[in-house]
Design a protein around this motif. Structure first.
Motif: not given
Ligand code: IPD
Ligand code: CA
Ligand code: CA
Ligand code: CA
Length: 255
Positions: A20, A96, A119
């Motif tokens: 992330k 994603e 995600m």
């Protein structure tokens, strides 16, 4: 076993945080062709997981997609099988619809499987004799639906080229889906959203999913019923027992 599960969950959580926080600084390179990509993040996550595994179990063997660990002569002993980012194209383009996958096999028998949809914060995990979970909750075993009752996951190349009569098979289903991420296709079967998946996969694409699917009584094999080799890319079929048998009957043997 419980201790190992806790360790693996914490490694995956940490790996997810790394992903992330690193999406802004991607270095992308091509492997075999322009759609076969690898990024610095794939490599970093693989190295991170290998380090964790080795400090936990220095004897364990590792089979992982990216350079350095993608061949094993046999599956004897404890083997960790890793796909650091499954769905790299989705990761690069969409940010994603990718996952991290990790499986633990003991002398060729699947013991634990983990599919982490980073995600969405969804971890599908479980193993032989321990059930299948989504995060902390046990998942119900999917119904044994037939081909005509459900959605079929397919690999886009196989579908596009109508390999093995796959389009006619798809027409007998409720509809076709192509996620571009083997782990999420297999998770869709675990959730009861899809009845089967037809693809062309490497061992790290199916190792984790197979453990979970088999715990749920789903059937997995090479496309024509042969046992999966775990040593090469090969055509792959997984599904509910009912859909699997129907698809196996409908597949047309050809080149
Ligand atoms: C790929 C994805 C894709 C599948 C390919 C895999 P990668 O994995 O799972 O959906 O069709 O066969 O190789 O390379 O993104 O880890
Ligand atoms: Ca790849
Ligand atoms: Ca993969
Ligand atoms: Ca990958």
């Amino acid at each position: 076993m419980e201790q190992m599960i806790d360790h693996i969950k914490s490694w995956l959580e940490e790996a997810g945080e790394k992903i992330k926080s690193s999406q802004q600084t991607l270095t992308i390179s091509q492997k075999s062709n322009r759609t076969d990509l690898v990024t610095n993040v794939d490599r970093n996550i693989q190295n991170f997981l290998i380090e964790k595994i080795h400090s936990y179990d220095p004897e364990a063997k590792i089979l992982a997609e990216e350079e350095g660990c993608n061949k094993l002569s046999d599956l004897d002993g404890r083997v960790f099988i890793i796909d650091p980012i499954d769905g790299t194209l989705n990761f690069v383009i969409e940010g994603e619809n990718f996952c991290i996958m990790l499986a633990v096999y003991e002398s060729g028998v699947g013991k634990l499987g983990f599919i982490y949809d980073v995600m969405r914060n969804e971890l599908f995990w479980g193993g032989k004799g321990i059930g299948v979970y989504k995060n902390d909750k046990p998942m119900p075993r999917p119904a044994n639906k037939s081909l005509s009752e459900g959605l079929l996951g397919v690999n886009s190349y196989l579908f596009g080229h109508n390999k093995y009569g796959i389009r006619e098979i798809a027409e007998s289903s409720m509809g076709t889906r192509m996620y571009g991420c083997a782990g999420l296709e297999l998770a869709a079967i675990l959730k009861g959203n899809h009845i089967a998946y037809i693809s062309n996969l490497s061992p790290w694409d199916y190792a984790a999913g197979n453990v979970l699917l088999e715990e749920f009584g789903m059937v997995t094999s090479g496309l024509f019923g042969t046992p999966l080799t775990f040593d090469r890319r090969e055509y792959y079929l997984a599904g509910t027992p009912c859909a699997y048998a129907e698809i196996a009957d409908l597949l047309k043997k050809e080149g």
